[in-house]
Scaffold this motif. Structure first.
Motif, mmCIF file in Angstrom:
data_model
loop_
_atom_site.group_PDB
_atom_site.id
_atom_site.type_symbol
_atom_site.label_atom_id
_atom_site.label_comp_id
_atom_site.label_asym_id
_atom_site.label_seq_id
_atom_site.Cartn_x
_atom_site.Cartn_y
_atom_site.Cartn_z
ATOM 1 N N ALA A 154 0.822 -1.216 0.000
ATOM 2 C CA ALA A 154 0.000 0.000 0.000
ATOM 3 C C ALA A 154 0.852 1.260 0.000
ATOM 4 O O ALA A 154 0.545 2.236 -0.693
ATOM 5 C CB ALA A 154 -0.930 -0.017 1.214
ATOM 6 N N GLU A 155 1.936 1.245 0.802
ATOM 7 C CA GLU A 155 2.739 2.457 0.973
ATOM 8 C C GLU A 155 3.804 2.637 -0.100
ATOM 9 O O GLU A 155 4.154 3.760 -0.442
ATOM 10 C CB GLU A 155 3.404 2.444 2.351
ATOM 11 C CG GLU A 155 2.415 2.511 3.516
ATOM 12 C CD GLU A 155 3.108 2.431 4.866
ATOM 13 O OE1 GLU A 155 4.354 2.207 4.895
ATOM 14 O OE2 GLU A 155 2.409 2.566 5.889
ATOM 15 N N ARG A 156 4.335 1.536 -0.626
ATOM 16 C CA ARG A 156 5.480 1.645 -1.539
ATOM 17 C C ARG A 156 5.207 1.063 -2.917
ATOM 18 O O ARG A 156 6.094 1.111 -3.781
ATOM 19 C CB ARG A 156 6.702 0.948 -0.928
ATOM 20 C CG ARG A 156 6.993 1.405 0.498
ATOM 21 C CD ARG A 156 8.422 1.175 0.861
ATOM 22 N NE ARG A 156 8.673 1.392 2.284
ATOM 23 C CZ ARG A 156 9.869 1.518 2.831
ATOM 24 N NH1 ARG A 156 10.942 1.469 2.067
ATOM 25 N NH2 ARG A 156 10.013 1.692 4.131
ATOM 26 N N ASP A 157 4.018 0.510 -3.111
ATOM 27 C CA ASP A 157 3.644 -0.040 -4.405
ATOM 28 C C ASP A 157 4.711 -1.012 -4.926
ATOM 29 O O ASP A 157 5.098 -0.970 -6.104
ATOM 30 C CB ASP A 157 3.427 1.085 -5.426
ATOM 31 C CG ASP A 157 2.791 0.573 -6.716
ATOM 32 O OD1 ASP A 157 2.064 -0.432 -6.656
ATOM 33 O OD2 ASP A 157 3.047 1.165 -7.784
ATOM 34 N N CYS A 158 5.189 -1.892 -4.049
ATOM 35 C CA CYS A 158 6.299 -2.773 -4.420
ATOM 36 C C CYS A 158 5.846 -4.170 -4.804
ATOM 37 O O CYS A 158 6.616 -4.918 -5.417
ATOM 38 C CB CYS A 158 7.317 -2.849 -3.287
ATOM 39 S SG CYS A 158 6.620 -3.295 -1.683
ATOM 40 N N PHE A 159 4.622 -4.551 -4.449
ATOM 41 C CA PHE A 159 4.124 -5.889 -4.758
ATOM 42 C C PHE A 159 2.863 -5.813 -5.605
ATOM 43 O O PHE A 159 2.098 -4.852 -5.512
ATOM 44 C CB PHE A 159 3.778 -6.670 -3.477
ATOM 45 C CG PHE A 159 4.931 -6.874 -2.542
ATOM 46 C CD1 PHE A 159 6.153 -7.329 -3.005
ATOM 47 C CD2 PHE A 159 4.784 -6.610 -1.186
ATOM 48 C CE1 PHE A 159 7.215 -7.520 -2.142
ATOM 49 C CE2 PHE A 159 5.833 -6.798 -0.310
ATOM 50 C CZ PHE A 159 7.064 -7.252 -0.788
ATOM 51 N N THR A 160 2.649 -6.854 -6.394
ATOM 52 C CA THR A 160 1.351 -7.035 -7.057
ATOM 53 C C THR A 160 0.578 -8.038 -6.189
ATOM 54 O O THR A 160 -0.032 -7.654 -5.208
ATOM 55 C CB THR A 160 1.537 -7.517 -8.502
ATOM 56 O OG1 THR A 160 2.365 -8.683 -8.533
ATOM 57 C CG2 THR A 160 2.180 -6.425 -9.344
ATOM 58 N N PHE A 161 0.615 -9.310 -6.540
ATOM 59 C CA PHE A 161 -0.055 -10.300 -5.686
ATOM 60 C C PHE A 161 0.834 -10.654 -4.495
ATOM 61 O O PHE A 161 2.058 -10.534 -4.540
ATOM 62 C CB PHE A 161 -0.416 -11.561 -6.480
ATOM 63 C CG PHE A 161 0.776 -12.356 -6.966
ATOM 64 C CD1 PHE A 161 1.385 -13.301 -6.147
ATOM 65 C CD2 PHE A 161 1.272 -12.163 -8.247
ATOM 66 C CE1 PHE A 161 2.472 -14.038 -6.588
ATOM 67 C CE2 PHE A 161 2.362 -12.898 -8.703
ATOM 68 C CZ PHE A 161 2.967 -13.832 -7.872
#
Length: 509
Positions: free
Chosen positions: A402-409
């Motif tokens: 949510a905070e760093r947009d680092c993961f998809t699933f």
């Protein structure tokens, strides 16, 4: 029984059908006439282990495909224990620091070196002896566990704990622990090892077992190559026909994470007659910033060996393995879509499965190099901490997304483990594994963000008296690493024993 050139040099005969360094691997047994491709699917088509280019990379390449290579300047390629001794002594005389590498699955800066020297166990790959009476096999450390198991299957035998695809070597597995869906019964792979030989960094050959030189034995297991090079390993076997024995999948599906946590905890703590088990929760992002998830837990029980059961297994796994085979061979958008179809196939697992299909299930359906780049983070902790540990680590991953947009699933695979090796400093034998298998967003995780994440993950693990699986990324902080490393206790015990022996020798003199 035949003896090859390598077998003569090692002083031990190889089993018939086991490859010498100049031969091809033994053929995989015919499990009912299925085409060879269904038994040889690679779980990462775009990462080729057996190439010169691969020597510049470790598993970090799967999470970060644009990473720069770090090529070694010198490669040692031993075929026998004597070759290992010679290589280590030569490297020491030249002031070189050797890295030990099998297939390069580590992603914690363990097997690559920029301009240094690597001891590659690729050709240290023989099965030296199968002792049917003692139910053990002695194998060289570079032997691939899948090929060992295939050879043993011709005798109605198998490894209790095996790596989940066809590139995991015995030495690599022993250097990190080794987990499978049967670990709730047999423990880690290291719990099934009876004896081993290793070469210290001074070039001395040490033979040790659970009874002989036990301190050395335990410190080398899960040691990540810090104490020397494993040369041969003697491992326990079980009577089993993995290719034809069909099991019934007693599975439960979950549509919210709280219910999954409760259900998985109950299943892991009370496996009953389950011979193999695993659970998975998958969290997918939504376009509105939210997410949705689904999960399941599979417990594989003995069942009547009927034609119906075998047919159900074959039809279902032919379809799923077909997905795995096609993955990596289509245009990128189709590959991405197929990966999500495959993930759905993992959640809605077939009702019947052979033992071999259970052991290799996920890696024969999902290709780590297809679609989003992927990264693994693995936690091992006492089973009584499962619920709290799951919530805290899962919340951590969701917060970073949510905070760093680092993961998809975000997916979490869970298993039970009964391990003597992990039962140290007041911990019982009952453990759980949480394996986070994450889709990586493009540019969403730089080195600092990754270090921040694994530092927080390590701290959660420490708070729950747990461990990390050390070939996945951990904090670089030595103090934290020592606390989450399952080998640290055994190394400390060996050092204390050695110091006490030295003191006793001085007093005696």
């Amino acid at each position: 029984m035949t003896t090859t050139r390598a077998g003569v040099r090692a002083g031990l005969p190889r089993q018939r059908g086991v490859p010498s360094p100049a031969e091809d691997p033994p053929p995989i047994p015919d499990s009912g006439g299925a085409p060879a491709w269904k038994k040889r699917i690679n779980s990462h088509e775009l990462f080729v282990h057996d190439s010169i280019d691969s020597l510049g990379f470790d598993w970090e390449r799967v999470a970060n495909p644009g990473i720069a290579p770090r090529f070694p300047r010198k490669i040692y390629l031993p075929q026998t224990t004597e070759d290992v001794v010679a290589a280590v002594r030569e490297a020491k005389s030249l002031g070189e620091q050797l890295r030990v590498r099998s297939k390069g699955h580590s992603s914690n800066d363990l097997v690559v070196t920029d301009g240094g020297s690597v001891l590659l166990t690729e050709k240290l790959n023989g099965i030296l002896e199968v002792d049917r009476a003692g139910m053990t096999a002695t194998i060289q450390a570079g032997a691939v566990s899948a090929q060992i198991d295939d050879h043993l299957s011709e005798m109605g035998l198998g490894l209790p704990v095996i790596g989940d695809h066809n590139h995991i070597t015995a030495g690599g597995f022993a250097s990190v622990g080794g987990i499978s869906p049967a670990s709730h019964r047999f423990g880690l792979f290291v719990d099934t090892i009876e004896r081993l030989q290793y070469v210290t960094w001074d070039g001395e050959l040490v033979t040790c077992s659970r009874e002989e030189n036990a301190a050395d034995f335990h410190k080398v297991l899960c040691g990540l190559g810090r104490h020397g090079v494993m040369a041969t390993i003697t491992v326990r076997l079980i009577d089993i026909d993995k290719y034809t024995t069909v099991l019934k999948n007693h599975q439960t599906h979950y549509w919210d994470v709280a219910t999954f946590i409760d259900g998985a905890a109950q299943a892991i703590r009370n496996p009953g007659e389950a011979l193999y088990e695993r659970g998975v929760w998958i969290d997918f992002p939504r376009g509105d910033g939210g997410s949705f998830g689904l999960g399941q837990f599979s417990a594989y029980h003995p069942t009547e060996q009927t034609t119906y059961a075998r047919l159900r297994d074959r039809v279902a796994y032919d379809a799923l393995h077909g997905l795995g085979y096609v993955g990596g061979r289509l245009p990128a958008p189709l590959d991405q879509a197929l990966k999500y179809v495959g993930m759905t196939g993992v959640v809605f697992s077939p009702a019947y499965a052979t033992v071999k299909n259970v052991e290799f299930f996920t890696d024969k359906v999902l290709d780590s190099t297809v679609g989003d780049p992927t990264r693994m983070f693995i936690v091992l902790a006492p089973l009584d901490r499962f619920e709290e540990l799951f919530r805290e680590t899962y919340d951590l991953m969701r917060r970073y997304r949510a905070e760093r947009d680092c993961f998809t699933f975000i997916s979490v695979y869970v298993k039970g483990i009964t391990s003597e090796y992990l039962a140290t400093e007041g911990r019982g034998k009952q453990f759980c594994e949480l394996m986070f298998f994450q889709g990586m967003s493009a540019g969403g995780m730089d080195e600092q963000a990754l270090e921040d994440l694994v530092t927080e993950l390590d701290d959660i693990c420490i708070a729950h008296h747990g461990f990390r699986y050390m070939h996945t990324k951990t904090s670089k902080d030595p103090a934290r690493r020592a606390e989450v490393d399952p080998n640290a206790y055994w190394t400390r015990m060996a050092e204390q024993q050695s110091a006490a022996a030295a003191k006793e020798e001085i007093v005696g003199a």
